[in-house]
Design a protein around this motif. Structure first.
Motif, PDB file in Angstrom:
ATOM      1  N   VAL A 153      -4.881   6.637  -0.194  1.00 27.26           N
ATOM      2  CA  VAL A 153      -4.073   5.416  -0.250  1.00 27.26           C
ATOM      3  C   VAL A 153      -4.370   4.678  -1.548  1.00 27.26           C
ATOM      4  O   VAL A 153      -5.456   4.826  -2.118  1.00 27.26           O
TER       5      VAL A 153
ATOM      6  N   LYS B  30       0.836   5.709   0.301  1.00 22.95           N
ATOM      7  CA  LYS B  30       0.136   6.955   0.615  1.00 22.95           C
ATOM      8  C   LYS B  30       0.525   7.980  -0.454  1.00 22.95           C
ATOM      9  O   LYS B  30       1.714   8.246  -0.676  1.00 22.95           O
TER      10      LYS B  30
ATOM     11  N   LEU C 258       3.676   2.247   2.731  1.00 22.35           N
ATOM     12  CA  LEU C 258       3.103   2.135   4.075  1.00 22.35           C
ATOM     13  C   LEU C 258       3.427   0.794   4.723  1.00 22.35           C
ATOM     14  O   LEU C 258       3.690  -0.196   4.046  1.00 22.35           O
TER      15      LEU C 258
ATOM     16  N   LEU D  52       0.840  -1.194   0.000  1.00 20.76           N
ATOM     17  CA  LEU D  52       0.000   0.000   0.000  1.00 20.76           C
ATOM     18  C   LEU D  52       0.878   1.247   0.000  1.00 20.76           C
ATOM     19  O   LEU D  52       1.943   1.271   0.624  1.00 20.76           O
TER      20      LEU D  52
END
Length: 371
Positions: free
Chosen positions: A205, A137, A234, A135
């Motif tokens: 995200v 950001k 992340l 993931l």
């Protein structure tokens, strides 16, 4: 227009990326070349002499199969052996063979999801997690005049999903400063003069699979020549990928009733069953292929039944003592992938404007006979 072999496989790997395969799995191009136009694709579970003859009769020059034709290193390539003769026929007729195995099993909407759907499992999760998608950001600064259009573009690209929630973002006002250099054509301000602009900070995200698509959409919608944005990896885990599926049945069934669902859904004449056929099954696990080593995964996660192939005698006893019932429809039950992959890949090729067609193999490659 016929699709090149590389194009066909790019579409296949878009659905079942190689990165999803378990370590050392024998996947990818195993024989022939993709550097050619593909007239027809034949999708098969196994590559047998009957399947090769079918490809020749059909005029297919690419076979996409689930099970590898080269599983161990070759000591030689003798054409007077059964497998050597098979390789020879494929080469002589310029038929390439590409394997999609555990990556197809693991893929979202792939083999194990097809099995789960046929059984009636809802909200299925991996039986064994193998990896989680990364993931990121994304933070970008936008003039107020273009805030909504840039945000819409980012979210339309698929960013902003957290669990069962979509379109998630954080937006804050602030002041940005910049000094346009010589030769620039700034959207706001004048070259050589320090500028202060009222801007919005957008945070959201996105998964690694949407990183390029999201950034491109953001840049296209953004009015600035040079876009100020940050992308951070992340620590949080993204979507889980793994083998098998487990979940509650849409409607509880007795083991005997579920057995009939399995026989019909997987098109098998008989199954092996372990456990009380009158037991009520509420939570089920499925796993394509050989699933003997997954009984403890199913037990730990509270499954009432495990539906998989190639269960051995001692594993059946272990499951019985642990209170886990089993339905074994055989390894060949994975043949459901033929129609599913053929349909999916055929639609993707048609949508791309290609005349290359995809066909599901018809020969039954089940080596066992039920008497």
């Amino acid at each position: 227009m016929l699709a090149k072999g590389q194009t066909v496989i790019q579409l296949m790997e878009k659905f079942a990326p190689k990165a999803l395969a378990v370590e050392n799995d024998k996947i990818g191009l195993q024989l022939g070349t993709l550097n050619k136009e593909i007239t027809k694709v034949l999708v098969a579970l196994d590559v047998t002499p009957e399947v090769v003859d079918e490809a020749i009769a059909l005029g297919a020059n690419l076979i996409i199969a689930h099970h590898a034709i080269i599983f161990r290193p070759l000591a030689n390539l003798r054409t007077d052996t059964p497998m050597g003769s098979l390789y020879e026929k494929l080469i002589k007729h310029d038929i390439a063979v590409y394997i999609s195995h555990t990556n197809l099993d693991v893929a979202e909407g792939g083999m194990n999801d097809w099995m789960a759907d046929l059984v009636g499992i809802t909200n299925a999760k991996p039986l064994e997690e193998l990896q989680n998608e990364k993931l990121y950001k994304l933070i970008v600064y936008v003039p107020k005049s273009h805030h909504q259009s840039v945000l819409d573009a980012i979210l339309a690209a698929g960013a902003g999903s957290i669990g069962n929630y979509s379109h998630c973002s954080f937006n804050a006002e602030g002041t940005g400063t910049f000094l346009p250099g010589e030769g620039t054509t700034p959207h706001i301000g004048t070259p050589g003069k320090l500028e202060r602009a009222e801007e919005m900070r957008i945070e959201t995200v996105l998964p690694e699979s949407l990183r390029s698509k999201t950034i491109q959409a953001m840049l296209k919608a953004h009015p600035y020549e040079e876009v100020a944005y940050d992308l951070y990896l992340l620590e949080q885990k993204g979507k889980a990928f793994g083998l098998g599926r487990i979940g509650k049945l849409a409607e509880p069934k007795t083991l005997a009733e579920l057995t009939e669902v399995v026989k019909k859904g997987f098109d098998v004449p008989a199954v092996r069953v372990v456990g009380d056929t009158e037991r009520l099954v509420k939570k089920a696990a499925v796993l394509g292929g050989s699933g003997s080593r997954y009984i403890h995964h199913a037990i730990r996660q509270g499954a009432d039944v495990l539906i998989t192939g190639d269960i051995d005698y001692h594993t059946a006893h272990d499951a019985l003592m642990a209170g886990l019932t089993i339905i074994d429809p055989g390894h060949n039950s994975e043949k459901i992938m033929k129609r599913e992959v053929a349909g999916l890949l055929g639609r993707m090729l048609a949508d791309s404007g290609s005349n290359t067609t995809v066909h599901a193999s018809e020969p039954n490659t089940e080596p066992f006979r039920f008497l």
